[in-house]
Scaffold this motif. Structure first.
Motif, PDB file in Angstrom:
ATOM      1  N   LYS A  68      53.365  85.163  79.828  1.00  0.00           N
ATOM      2  CA  LYS A  68      54.759  84.747  79.743  1.00  0.00           C
ATOM      3  C   LYS A  68      54.785  83.288  79.327  1.00  0.00           C
ATOM      4  CE  LYS A  68      56.600  88.038  82.963  1.00  0.00           C
ATOM      5  NZ  LYS A  68      57.452  88.284  84.078  1.00  0.00           N
ATOM      6  N   GLU A 106      57.271  81.131  79.252  1.00  0.00           N
ATOM      7  CA  GLU A 106      58.036  80.203  80.079  1.00  0.00           C
ATOM      8  C   GLU A 106      57.257  79.727  81.302  1.00  0.00           C
ATOM      9  OE1 GLU A 106      59.687  83.467  79.764  1.00  0.00           O
ATOM     10  OE2 GLU A 106      60.536  82.895  77.850  1.00  0.00           O
ATOM     11  N   ASN A 107      56.330  80.501  81.781  1.00  0.00           N
ATOM     12  CA  ASN A 107      55.626  80.173  83.015  1.00  0.00           C
ATOM     13  C   ASN A 107      54.396  79.296  82.783  1.00  0.00           C
ATOM     14  OD1 ASN A 107      57.495  81.762  84.301  1.00  0.00           O
ATOM     15  ND2 ASN A 107      56.166  83.544  84.419  1.00  0.00           N
TER      16      ASN A 107
END
Length: 138
Positions: free
Chosen positions: A5, A7-8
């Motif tokens: 992911k 965003e993480n």
């Protein structure tokens, strides 16, 4: 496989940074650095005009060379005697009367040969020739 992911994850920062208030007076600084006299501008159309003149001159020469060559070479008005003789020999529809009708008096005078034949030579040819009847008929 482990899911990823965006965003993480930790993000890497860019190594390039602009100084504070850099773009505020950027255009004024750039205009100061430009030279004051402008360079000479050469039009593209001027070169294109010369190119068109060059192409037109080549085209005119290409058209004139064959014409001038035809006018400069002398035309062969008289035929080769051997070619004419071969033509007359192998054309079966040409006879002596056709030739007589075509010849002019000047041509006939040019053909005359001053050859003196003795009576003995004529008798020998006539006695040896088996086509004597054909010669008499002609």
């Amino acid at each position: 496989m482990k899911t990823f992911k965006l965003e993480n994850e930790t993000k890497i920062e860019s190594g390039f940074k602009t100084p504070d208030n850099y773009f505020d007076n950027f255009s004024a600084k750039m205009m100061e650095r430009l030279p004051m006299n402008e360079p000479k501008v050469i039009s593209i159309f001027h070169r294109r005009k010369n190119l068109f003149l060059l192409i037109a001159a080549i085209l005119v020469l290409a058209l004139l060379v064959p014409t001038l060559y035809n006018y400069s070479t002398p035309q062969k008005s008289n035929m080769d005697a051997a070619a004419l003789e071969n033509y007359i020999t192998y054309q079966t529809n040409v006879n002596q009367y056709d030739l007589i009708n075509v010849l002019e008096t000047e041509d006939i005078n040019n053909i005359k040969i001053s050859m003196v034949l003795e009576d003995k030579a004529i008798e020998d040819v006539l006695s040896l020739n088996s086509n004597l009847e054909n010669l008499i008929l002609e």
